[in-house]
Design a protein around this motif. Structure first.
Motif, PDB file in Angstrom:
ATOM      1  N   THR A  12       0.827  -1.205   0.000  1.00 18.81           N
ATOM      2  CA  THR A  12       0.000   0.000   0.000  1.00 18.81           C
ATOM      3  C   THR A  12       0.861   1.256   0.000  1.00 18.81           C
ATOM      4  OG1 THR A  12      -1.776  -1.142   1.172  1.00 18.81           O
ATOM      5  CG2 THR A  12      -1.796   1.262   1.225  1.00 18.81           C
ATOM      6  N   LYS A  72       2.439   1.664  -3.436  1.00 14.41           N
ATOM      7  CA  LYS A  72       1.479   2.170  -4.419  1.00 14.41           C
ATOM      8  C   LYS A  72       1.145   3.634  -4.181  1.00 14.41           C
ATOM      9  CE  LYS A  72      -0.891  -2.193  -5.512  1.00 14.41           C
ATOM     10  NZ  LYS A  72      -2.186  -2.930  -5.431  1.00 14.41           N
ATOM     11  N   ASN A  73       0.964   4.019  -2.924  1.00 14.66           N
ATOM     12  CA  ASN A  73       0.613   5.403  -2.600  1.00 14.66           C
ATOM     13  C   ASN A  73       1.719   6.376  -2.998  1.00 14.66           C
ATOM     14  OD1 ASN A  73      -1.874   4.699  -1.593  1.00 14.66           O
ATOM     15  ND2 ASN A  73      -1.213   4.677   0.554  1.00 14.66           N
ATOM     16  N   ILE A 113       3.903   6.033  -5.448  1.00 15.28           N
ATOM     17  CA  ILE A 113       3.888   6.170  -6.909  1.00 15.28           C
ATOM     18  C   ILE A 113       2.686   6.992  -7.376  1.00 15.28           C
ATOM     19  CG2 ILE A 113       3.666   4.922  -9.094  1.00 15.28           C
ATOM     20  CD1 ILE A 113       5.236   2.639  -7.840  1.00 15.28           C
ATOM     21  N   LYS A 114       1.521   6.716  -6.772  1.00 15.29           N
ATOM     22  CA  LYS A 114       0.295   7.391  -7.189  1.00 15.29           C
ATOM     23  C   LYS A 114       0.269   8.862  -6.791  1.00 15.29           C
ATOM     24  CE  LYS A 114      -4.752   7.059  -6.717  1.00 15.29           C
ATOM     25  NZ  LYS A 114      -5.872   6.287  -6.106  1.00 15.29           N
ATOM     26  N   GLN A 115       0.675   9.154  -5.569  1.00 20.85           N
ATOM     27  CA  GLN A 115       0.541  10.508  -5.039  1.00 20.85           C
ATOM     28  C   GLN A 115       1.762  11.396  -5.299  1.00 20.85           C
ATOM     29  OE1 GLN A 115      -0.395  10.061  -0.880  1.00 20.85           O
ATOM     30  NE2 GLN A 115      -2.112   8.675  -1.281  1.00 20.85           N
TER      31      GLN A 115
END
Length: 292
Positions: free
Chosen positions: A53, A56-57, A59-61
């Motif tokens: 998590t 992923k966060n 990379i996403k944010q």
């Protein structure tokens, strides 16, 4: 018939080069896991996000390049850090065995590793402080880069401010190196004798990986404390801080960031030993007697 003489230790410049190349190789391959590990360690909530998590966060944010944020500090540190790790281990080993006259034992191998880690900690503390400041999402925007971190810390707290977190860093490296080199000694003794270069490489990779795993299991609680003290400067000592964190957040908090840390340092330990031994072999052949 007299026994053949043992090869002499490599000159420092060759040990330095082997350690530097090994360290940079390991860093480039596995650094993103270190960023994830630091984020998890700095999370003081009782229900922290898992490794995947957090990954992923980020990379996403913040974008994928964030996974290499703060890498310049450890990159500049890798050459002296890894050279000192393996060089100091050799120096302490020679001291404890009286230049090989006394047989190396499991206990001495572990003690040698611990002392090598203590030596290493004096070099890495300022670089670790810079890295932590840049990896932390809440504080990263306060700095333009590694040099700016150093500039601000020195302006605010003087040169010794760069050694904030020295005591937990000492214990982190003391326990990791003791577990790493002590395990390598034990595991190499248990492995079947290598047949050829491929066998030697596999043995080194296996021993280094197991050593990295053991060292990480032992030192992760000290790493959690180090990360927090370097960021927040609470002035606590390591062992009382360990007790406080366990009491306030539960024992599991002492192993926050363990998954990405062990996924980096277990295979990373294997990569380190593999590259160091491979380059050392090349250097010995190049130099010839009395190094072979």
């Amino acid at each position: 018939m007299s026994e053949p003489s043992k090869p002499q230790p490599l000159p420092f410049i060759y040990t330095f080069t082997a350690g530097a190349v090994a360290g940079v190789t390991e860093l480039m391959l596995l650094y993103p896991l270190d960023v994830v590990k630091t984020r998890q360690q700095l999370d003081t909530s009782k229900n922290p996000a898992g490794m995947v998590t957090v990954f992923k966060n980020i990379i996403k944010q913040e974008g994928p390049t964030t996974l290499y944020r703060g890498i310049m500090a450890p990159m500049m540190m890798e050459a002296p850090k890894r050279a000192i790790k393996f060089g100091a281990n050799g120096w302490w080993g020679s001291l404890f065995t009286n230049n090989g006259k006394k047989k190396m034992t499991q206990g001495l191998a572990t003690l040698t590793g611990c002392c090598a880690g203590a030596t290493e900690s004096f070099v890495v503390t300022p670089f670790e402080l810079v890295k932590i400041r840049l990896q932390d999402k809440a504080s990263a925007h306060l700095y333009k880069g590694p040099v700016d971190v150093v500039k601000q810390v020195v302006q605010q707290k003087g040169f010794l401010g760069l050694y904030q977190g020295m005591e937990p860093t000492f214990w982190r490296h003391w326990w990791w190196n003791g577990g790493y080199f002590g395990s390598i000694y034990s595991i190499k003794a248990m492995l079947p004798k290598a047949k050829g270069k491929n066998g030697e490489m596999l043995n080194n990779l296996a021993a280094g990986t197991c050593g990295g795993f053991v060292g990480t299991v032992i030192n992760t609680p000290f790493d959690v404390v180090k990360s927090r003290l370097q960021l927040h400067a609470t002035g606590e000592w390591t062992y009382p801080a360990l007790i406080r964190i366990a009491r306030e957040e539960g024992f599991g908090a002492l192993y926050k960031g363990f998954a990405p840390k062990v996924l980096r340092l277990a295979p990373g330990g294997g990569v380190l030993l593999l590259v160091v031994e491979a380059l050392s072999s090349v250097f010995r052949k190049h130099l010839g007697p009395p190094y072979i």
